[in-house]
Design a protein around this motif. Structure first.
Motif, PDB file in Angstrom:
ATOM      1  N   THR B  49      35.153  31.836  31.162  1.00 18.72           N
ATOM      2  CA  THR B  49      36.576  31.638  30.876  1.00 18.72           C
ATOM      3  C   THR B  49      37.099  32.155  29.347  1.00 18.72           C
ATOM      4  O   THR B  49      36.472  31.574  28.407  1.00 18.72           O
ATOM      5  CB  THR B  49      36.672  30.151  31.137  1.00 18.72           C
ATOM      6  OG1 THR B  49      36.281  29.882  32.226  1.00 18.72           O
ATOM      7  CG2 THR B  49      38.533  29.624  30.893  1.00 18.72           C
ATOM      8  N   LEU B  52      43.955  34.155  28.195  1.00 19.67           N
ATOM      9  CA  LEU B  52      44.849  35.421  28.067  1.00 19.67           C
ATOM     10  C   LEU B  52      46.259  34.827  28.084  1.00 19.67           C
ATOM     11  O   LEU B  52      46.770  34.177  28.857  1.00 19.67           O
ATOM     12  CB  LEU B  52      44.619  35.964  29.443  1.00 19.67           C
ATOM     13  CG  LEU B  52      45.190  37.479  29.757  1.00 19.67           C
ATOM     14  CD1 LEU B  52      44.730  38.281  28.824  1.00 19.67           C
ATOM     15  CD2 LEU B  52      45.015  37.659  31.128  1.00 19.67           C
ATOM     16  N   LYS B  55      46.609  31.311  28.526  1.00 18.66           N
ATOM     17  CA  LYS B  55      46.320  30.455  29.806  1.00 18.66           C
ATOM     18  C   LYS B  55      44.651  30.782  30.072  1.00 18.66           C
ATOM     19  O   LYS B  55      44.382  32.073  30.129  1.00 18.66           O
ATOM     20  CB  LYS B  55      47.054  31.127  31.018  1.00 18.66           C
ATOM     21  CG  LYS B  55      48.618  30.429  30.966  1.00 18.66           C
ATOM     22  CD  LYS B  55      49.580  30.891  31.791  1.00 18.66           C
ATOM     23  CE  LYS B  55      50.922  30.410  31.537  1.00 18.66           C
ATOM     24  NZ  LYS B  55      51.649  31.770  31.617  1.00 18.66           N
ATOM     25  N   SER B  56      44.002  29.793  30.796  1.00 17.23           N
ATOM     26  CA  SER B  56      42.560  30.201  31.002  1.00 17.23           C
ATOM     27  C   SER B  56      42.623  31.012  32.093  1.00 17.23           C
ATOM     28  O   SER B  56      43.289  30.898  33.194  1.00 17.23           O
ATOM     29  CB  SER B  56      42.139  28.533  31.273  1.00 17.23           C
ATOM     30  OG  SER B  56      42.506  28.180  32.386  1.00 17.23           O
ATOM     31  N   VAL B  57      41.640  31.982  32.102  1.00 16.69           N
ATOM     32  CA  VAL B  57      41.296  32.652  33.179  1.00 16.69           C
ATOM     33  C   VAL B  57      39.792  33.198  33.073  1.00 16.69           C
ATOM     34  O   VAL B  57      39.110  32.973  32.157  1.00 16.69           O
ATOM     35  CB  VAL B  57      42.135  34.236  32.741  1.00 16.69           C
ATOM     36  CG1 VAL B  57      43.601  34.010  32.981  1.00 16.69           C
ATOM     37  CG2 VAL B  57      41.656  35.096  31.611  1.00 16.69           C
ATOM     38  N   LYS B  58      39.367  33.498  34.240  1.00 19.29           N
ATOM     39  CA  LYS B  58      38.057  33.917  34.410  1.00 19.29           C
ATOM     40  C   LYS B  58      37.858  35.484  34.087  1.00 19.29           C
ATOM     41  O   LYS B  58      38.349  36.337  34.967  1.00 19.29           O
ATOM     42  CB  LYS B  58      37.502  33.853  35.802  1.00 19.29           C
ATOM     43  CG  LYS B  58      37.463  32.304  36.105  1.00 19.29           C
ATOM     44  CD  LYS B  58      36.976  31.674  37.477  1.00 19.29           C
ATOM     45  CE  LYS B  58      36.780  30.256  37.517  1.00 19.29           C
ATOM     46  NZ  LYS B  58      36.216  29.990  38.802  1.00 19.29           N
ATOM     47  N   VAL B  62      39.320  39.702  35.697  1.00 17.04           N
ATOM     48  CA  VAL B  62      40.427  40.233  35.100  1.00 17.04           C
ATOM     49  C   VAL B  62      39.869  41.744  34.875  1.00 17.04           C
ATOM     50  O   VAL B  62      38.762  41.808  34.185  1.00 17.04           O
ATOM     51  CB  VAL B  62      40.999  39.566  33.818  1.00 17.04           C
ATOM     52  CG1 VAL B  62      42.093  40.356  33.495  1.00 17.04           C
ATOM     53  CG2 VAL B  62      41.389  38.348  34.370  1.00 17.04           C
ATOM     54  N   LEU B  63      40.725  42.913  35.054  1.00 22.54           N
ATOM     55  CA  LEU B  63      40.245  44.261  34.595  1.00 22.54           C
ATOM     56  C   LEU B  63      40.833  44.119  33.130  1.00 22.54           C
ATOM     57  O   LEU B  63      41.859  43.792  32.790  1.00 22.54           O
ATOM     58  CB  LEU B  63      41.085  45.174  35.445  1.00 22.54           C
ATOM     59  CG  LEU B  63      40.595  45.441  36.811  1.00 22.54           C
ATOM     60  CD1 LEU B  63      41.636  46.107  37.727  1.00 22.54           C
ATOM     61  CD2 LEU B  63      39.123  45.886  36.992  1.00 22.54           C
ATOM     62  N   GLN B  66      44.312  45.290  32.831  1.00 24.53           N
ATOM     63  CA  GLN B  66      45.254  44.311  32.928  1.00 24.53           C
ATOM     64  C   GLN B  66      45.810  43.510  31.807  1.00 24.53           C
ATOM     65  O   GLN B  66      46.727  42.854  31.846  1.00 24.53           O
ATOM     66  CB  GLN B  66      45.000  43.463  34.153  1.00 24.53           C
ATOM     67  CG  GLN B  66      44.847  43.978  35.703  1.00 24.53           C
ATOM     68  CD  GLN B  66      44.451  42.990  36.576  1.00 24.53           C
ATOM     69  OE1 GLN B  66      43.204  42.495  36.353  1.00 24.53           O
ATOM     70  NE2 GLN B  66      44.951  42.545  37.397  1.00 24.53           N
ATOM     71  N   ALA B  67      44.708  43.685  30.881  1.00 19.96           N
ATOM     72  CA  ALA B  67      44.869  42.947  29.647  1.00 19.96           C
ATOM     73  C   ALA B  67      45.618  43.449  28.483  1.00 19.96           C
ATOM     74  O   ALA B  67      45.767  42.984  27.532  1.00 19.96           O
ATOM     75  CB  ALA B  67      43.501  42.090  29.010  1.00 19.96           C
ATOM     76  N   ASP B  68      45.963  44.682  28.901  1.00 18.67           N
ATOM     77  CA  ASP B  68      46.757  45.609  28.025  1.00 18.67           C
ATOM     78  C   ASP B  68      47.922  45.014  27.552  1.00 18.67           C
ATOM     79  O   ASP B  68      48.536  44.463  28.170  1.00 18.67           O
ATOM     80  CB  ASP B  68      47.051  46.987  28.756  1.00 18.67           C
ATOM     81  CG  ASP B  68      47.552  47.978  27.494  1.00 18.67           C
ATOM     82  OD1 ASP B  68      47.328  47.669  26.401  1.00 18.67           O
ATOM     83  OD2 ASP B  68      48.434  48.745  28.065  1.00 18.67           O
ATOM     84  N   ASP B 112      42.460  24.369  27.491  1.00 18.67           N
ATOM     85  CA  ASP B 112      43.381  24.489  28.228  1.00 18.67           C
ATOM     86  C   ASP B 112      43.982  23.104  29.007  1.00 18.67           C
ATOM     87  O   ASP B 112      45.128  23.059  29.110  1.00 18.67           O
ATOM     88  CB  ASP B 112      43.139  25.624  29.348  1.00 18.67           C
ATOM     89  CG  ASP B 112      44.361  26.211  30.020  1.00 18.67           C
ATOM     90  OD1 ASP B 112      44.720  25.359  31.264  1.00 18.67           O
ATOM     91  OD2 ASP B 112      45.069  26.969  29.649  1.00 18.67           O
TER      92      ASP B 112
END
Ligand code: FES
Ligand code: FES
Lengths: 284, 159
Positions: B49, B52, B55-58, B62-63, B66-68, B112
Motif C-alpha cells: 500500500t 496515490l 489515496k491509499s492504493v495497492k 496499479v500500472l 497509470q501513475a503518470d 489513510d
C-alpha cells in the motif's frame, strides 16, 4: 508475477478510445480502475495486444441528478459512490452494497462502470444494478445506445457491450425513500461473496408495497428473484411473511458448485440471506 | 517503452518504463524504494500500500503508466526531518509488529484511515484495515496503535 508484454494507449476522449477499439478489435482490452483486470493480466489468464486506459478521459466520472434518474459516469470510483449523498438518498441499495465491496484500497481505484462491464457474477455491483432497473449507456462509433439491465448481463464475464463499444455511464432510476440492504456471505474479509442478496423495498405503514431483490453469485449472471418480489408485494413486513416469500429465492437458479460451497448449499443460503436482507431493508 | 513523470516522496522522477511494469516494481527496482514490499500475487495482502494522489492504493495493482503525473507517497516519505510520523511512532510504541513485513502497508493504510476518520471506533479500524493481512500479530496491537495515534492527534499532535 507480472503481465505479458502489451502496448499501451491513453486516449483523452471517448472518440479516440472508440477509434482504438475499432482498430485493434479483440486484441484490445479496456482498463478503467484495473482492480479486476490487473490480477487477470498478472496471472496471465489474458494477454491483450494493447491496453486502452480510460483514466485520461475527462468527464467520465461523477454522479449527476437527472430528474427521475441519477446518471453515474462509468469511471466513478467505488469510494466516490460510497460517499455520494445523491446515491445514498436515491439509490441506497448501491451505497449499502459498495460498502461491502473488496477493501478501502481497491475502492479507491475500482470503478462502478468497470465492475459492471467486467460482469463477474460474484461481483457486488451487478445485483444492485439489476434490482434498481439500471440502464447502461453504451457508446459506439455510430452513436450512443441504452441497454436495460435485464439485457445487459449476458453470461459469465459477458455483457451487451460490443467489442468496439464502451460503457460510458449508468442511469439509476431513483428509489427515494426505499429501504435497502445488502446481505453478503463470505468466509474471510474483503472477498467475493459465496452468495449475496441485494434487497430494496418500499413500505407504507408496515406493508410492503413494492420490492426488488437481486442475487449475487447464484448463476452465470446477477439474477432477479422475481417470485420473491411478487410474494412480498402487499404483505406486512413481518418475519413470518418475509420468511415465506424468501423460500422461493432460489427458484429457477442454477448456482455454481466450488470449493466454497456446492450448488444446493448456495440455494439454501439464498433463502436465508433473502429473508435477512428484506427484513433489514423493510426495517430501515 | 512509455515515458512517465511523477513525484515520489517529494522528489520529481522521470523514466521510460514498459507499460506492463507494476507501480510497486517501479518503486522498488527503478527507484530503489524497497520500503514498499510485495506480500502476495493476488492483491489481497495490502503490504504494497502507498498513497496515490493522497489515496491509499495497492501498488501491485496499479500500472506505473497509470501513475503518470501523479503524486506518490511511500512509507519512506512519511517521516519528516528525521521525526517518525505519529502513526509510525504509535506502531513502535504499541509493539504493533512482529516480523514487520505487513507494517509498511499497515501504516500507510492507517494514515489513510485516520485522514478520513480521525476518531475511529475499534470496529471501524478493523474494517478500515480489512485489505491488509498480518500473519503474526493477531491484529490487536495494530488496532491499539491506530487508537493511540488517533488519541495523540486529538490531544493536539498531528496525524
Ligand atoms: S503485494 Fe499488493 S496486495 Fe499483496
Ligand atoms: S508483523 Fe509479521 S505479518 Fe504482520
Amino acid at each position: 508475477m507480472i503481465p505479458a508484454q502489451f502496448d499501451y494507449a491513453a486516449p483523452t476522449s471517448v472518440e479516440e478510445a472508440l477509434a482504438l477499439l475499432a482498430e485493434h478489435g479483440d486484441e484490445a482490452k479496456v482498463i478503467a480502475g484495473g482492480q479486476s483486470l490487473l490480477p487477470v493480466l498478472r496471472m496471465r489468464l489474458n494477454a491483450p495486444g494493447i491496453v486502452v486506459d480510460l483514466g485520461r478521459i475527462e468527464g467520465l466520472s461523477g454522479v449527476r441528478d437527472d430528474g427521475d434518474v441519477l446518471t453515474v459516469g462509468a469511471m466513478t470510483t467505488h469510494a466516490e459512490m460510497l460517499g455520494n449523498p445523491l446515491v445514498a438518498e436515491h439509490a441506497a441499495l448501491v451505497t449499502k452494497a459498495v460498502h461491502h465491496l473488496a477493501d478501502a484500497q481497491i475502492r479507491h481505484r475500482g470503478t462502478f462502470g468497470g465492475a459492471l462491464a467486467h460482469a463477474d457474477p460474484a461481483g457486488d455491483m451487478g445485483a444492485p444494478a439489476l434490482a434498481l432497473d439500471a440502464e447502461f449507456v453504451i457508446a459506439g462509433q455510430s452513436g450512443v445506445r441504452t441497454v436495460p439491465a435485464s439485457d445487459f448481463f449476458v453470461d459469465l464475464f459477458e455483457t451487451a457491450i460490443g467489442e468496439d463499444e464502451l460503457l460510458v455511464g449508468v442511469r439509476l432510476p431513483k428509489h427515494t425513500g426505499w429501504g435497502a440492504h445488502y446481505e453478503k456471505f463470505v468466509r474471510v474479509a474483503h472477498q467475493w461473496p459465496i452468495v449475496a442478496v441485494a434487497a430494496t423495498v418500499k413500505a407504507e405503514g408496515g406493508t410492503i408495497t413494492e420490492a426488488r431483490v437481486g442475487l449475487t453469485n447464484m448463476g452465470s449472471t446477477p439474477l432477479r428473484a422475481t417470485a420473491v418480489e411478487q410474494a412480498l408485494t402487499g404483505q406486512p413486513a413481518t418475519e413470518e411473511t418475509v420468511r415465506a416469500a424468501a423460500a422461493s429465492a432460489a427458484d429457477g437458479t442454477a448456482p455454481p458448485s466450488d470449493l466454497n460451497g456446492d450448488s444446493d448449499y448456495r440455494r439454501h443460503l439464498a433463502t436465508v440471506l433473502t429473508r435477512r436482507a428484506v427484513l433489514a431493508a423493510a426495517g430501515g | 517503452m512509455t515515458r512517465i513523470n511523477l513525484t515520489v516522496d517529494g522528489a520529481k522522477v522521470s523514466d521510460d518504463v514498459e507499460p506492463r511494469t507494476l507501480l510497486v516494481h517501479y518503486l522498488r527496482e527503478t527507484l530503489g524504494k524497497t520500503g514498499t514490499v510485495v506480500g502476495c500475487d493476488t492483491s489481497n495482502c495490502g503490504a504494497c500500500t502507498v498513497h496515490l494522489d493522497g489515496k491509499s492504493v495497492k501498488s501491485c495493482n496499479v500500472l506505473a503508466v497509470q501513475a503518470d503525473g501523479a503524486d506518490v507517497t511511500t512509507i519512506e516519505g512519511l517521516a519528516q526531518d528525521g521525526e517518525l510520523h505519529p502513526v509510525q511512532a504509535a506502531f513502535h510504541e504499541c509493539h504493533a509488529l512482529q516480523c514487520g513485513y505487513c507494517t509498511p502497508g499497515m501504516i500507510m493504510q492507517s494514515v489513510d484511515l485516520l485522514k478520513d476518520n480521525p476518531n475511529p471506533s475499534e470496529d471501524e479500524i478493523r474494517v478500515g484495515l480489512e485489505g491488509n493481512l498480518c500473519r503474526c500479530t493477531g491484529y490487536h496491537n495494530i488496532v491499539r496503535a491506530v487508537q493511540t495515534a488517533a488519541a495523540g492527534a486529538s490531544e493536539g499532535g498531528q496525524a
